[in-house]
Design an enzyme around this catalytic site. Structure first.
Site, PDB file in Angstrom:
ATOM      1  N   LEU A   1       0.876  -1.164   0.000  1.00  0.00           N
ATOM      2  CA  LEU A   1       0.000   0.000   0.000  1.00  0.00           C
ATOM      3  C   LEU A   1       0.914   1.214   0.000  1.00  0.00           C
ATOM      4  O   LEU A   1       1.876   1.263   0.773  1.00  0.00           O
ATOM      5  CB  LEU A   1      -0.899   0.032   1.238  1.00  0.00           C
ATOM      6  CG  LEU A   1      -1.919  -1.101   1.397  1.00  0.00           C
ATOM      7  CD1 LEU A   1      -2.698  -0.922   2.700  1.00  0.00           C
ATOM      8  CD2 LEU A   1      -2.869  -1.158   0.217  1.00  0.00           C
ATOM      9  N   ASP A   2       0.631   2.193  -0.861  1.00  0.00           N
ATOM     10  CA  ASP A   2       1.521   3.347  -0.915  1.00  0.00           C
ATOM     11  C   ASP A   2       1.393   4.170   0.361  1.00  0.00           C
ATOM     12  O   ASP A   2       0.520   3.951   1.198  1.00  0.00           O
ATOM     13  CB  ASP A   2       1.280   4.186  -2.178  1.00  0.00           C
ATOM     14  CG  ASP A   2      -0.094   4.846  -2.197  1.00  0.00           C
ATOM     15  OD1 ASP A   2      -0.431   5.569  -1.244  1.00  0.00           O
ATOM     16  OD2 ASP A   2      -0.836   4.652  -3.184  1.00  0.00           O
ATOM     17  N   LYS A   3       2.295   5.133   0.494  1.00  0.00           N
ATOM     18  CA  LYS A   3       2.418   5.921   1.729  1.00  0.00           C
ATOM     19  C   LYS A   3       1.115   6.612   2.111  1.00  0.00           C
ATOM     20  O   LYS A   3       0.792   6.763   3.289  1.00  0.00           O
ATOM     21  CB  LYS A   3       3.528   6.944   1.537  1.00  0.00           C
ATOM     22  CG  LYS A   3       3.995   7.635   2.798  1.00  0.00           C
ATOM     23  CD  LYS A   3       5.220   8.490   2.511  1.00  0.00           C
ATOM     24  CE  LYS A   3       5.762   9.136   3.754  1.00  0.00           C
ATOM     25  NZ  LYS A   3       6.974   9.941   3.482  1.00  0.00           N
ATOM     26  N   GLN A   4       0.330   7.017   1.116  1.00  0.00           N
ATOM     27  CA  GLN A   4      -0.899   7.753   1.369  1.00  0.00           C
ATOM     28  C   GLN A   4      -2.148   6.873   1.295  1.00  0.00           C
ATOM     29  O   GLN A   4      -3.258   7.387   1.179  1.00  0.00           O
ATOM     30  CB  GLN A   4      -1.013   8.924   0.383  1.00  0.00           C
ATOM     31  CG  GLN A   4       0.102   9.944   0.523  1.00  0.00           C
ATOM     32  CD  GLN A   4       0.258  10.442   1.957  1.00  0.00           C
ATOM     33  OE1 GLN A   4      -0.726  10.703   2.642  1.00  0.00           O
ATOM     34  NE2 GLN A   4       1.495  10.561   2.412  1.00  0.00           N
TER      35      GLN A   4
END
Length: 246
Positions: free
Chosen positions: A112-115
């Site tokens: 899952l990306d940082k955001q």
């Protein structure tokens, strides 16, 4: 019947991050390793590596960590990166420090990306990791997206029919299901795991994802009683449910 694996105590504890073989041998000599209520001083002894071992073995007075084959469900908060090496907050920071020395290493199952927040699995079981992310398994991933602009009504049929080609790619997407929750909020179910896929899908129809949260993976749903940044171990029935709900 599945054969139970065995391991030398020093090799097992070393692979679980407890120290070098020399350090573990020293720990055994001073009574720091207890198995079934008795001191285990000979760390060259081979023992069965069974799931109940943490309830039977103590290291320095504490229960043994989960044996290899652990699967962790984390409610990933915003701002954390699914990486072992990048700067800043990492998802591995919330786990016991010793687990970062395990071999095989604990790794995320997909990213899952940082955001992006929500359901994230981690494991030291390489076979399971590859089964979950394999396109052949069609493990469904469900995301709740908050959008910058209202939906226009054509997004659902377009995603559902498949064939959408993302910018910079040649292979069309598999069909995905869109559930409209409000004019600017939707739940999207996909069975692929391409780079920034959900964000790029909405960008392809002229919208922008302002917030993204993964709610479900296969048959696993992120429960409300697991706050962001908290994690728990999965039992075998829950691991099986990953594939049962796809």
């Amino acid at each position: 019947m599945k054969k139970v694996p065995t391991s030398r105590v020093d090799k097992l504890l070393g692979s679980m991050g407890y120290g070098s073989r020399t350090e573990i041998a020293r720990l055994g000599k001073v009574g720091g390793i207890v198995l079934d209520g008795a001191d285990l001083t000979d760390v060259s002894k081979r023992i069965p590596v069974t799931p109940d071992l943490p309830s039977r073995m103590e290291i320095d007075g504490e229960p043994l960590d989960p044996v290899p084959g652990l699967v962790i469900l984390l409610n990933k908060p915003l701002g954390m990166t699914c990486s072992h090496k990048e700067d800043g907050a990492l998802v591995y920071d919330v786990l016991p420090e010793r687990w970062r020395r395990r071999d095989p290493a604990v790794s995320t199952i997909g990213r899952l990306d940082k955001q992006t927040s929500g359901l994230l699995l981690l494991t030291d079981d390489g076979d399971l990791l590859h089964r979950v992310i394999s396109p052949k398994k069609h493990v469904a991933k469900v995301y709740r997206a908050t959008l910058a602009r209202p939906l226009v009504g054509t997004e659902g049929p377009l995603f559902e029919q498949g064939g959408l080609v993302l910018e910079g790619e040649d292979k069309p997407l598999a069909p995905a299901h869109l559930e409209v929750l409000s004019p600017t909020e939707a739940r999207l179910t996909v069975t692929e795991g391409r780079y920034h896929m959900v964000r790029r899908m909405f960008a392809a129809v002229g919208n922008h994802v302002e917030a993204l949260h993964r709610e479900r993976l296969g048959g696993l749903t992120l429960r409300d009683d697991l706050p962001p940044g908290e994690w728990r171990l999965l039992d075998q029935a829950e691991i099986d449910a990953i594939f049962g709900g796809s």
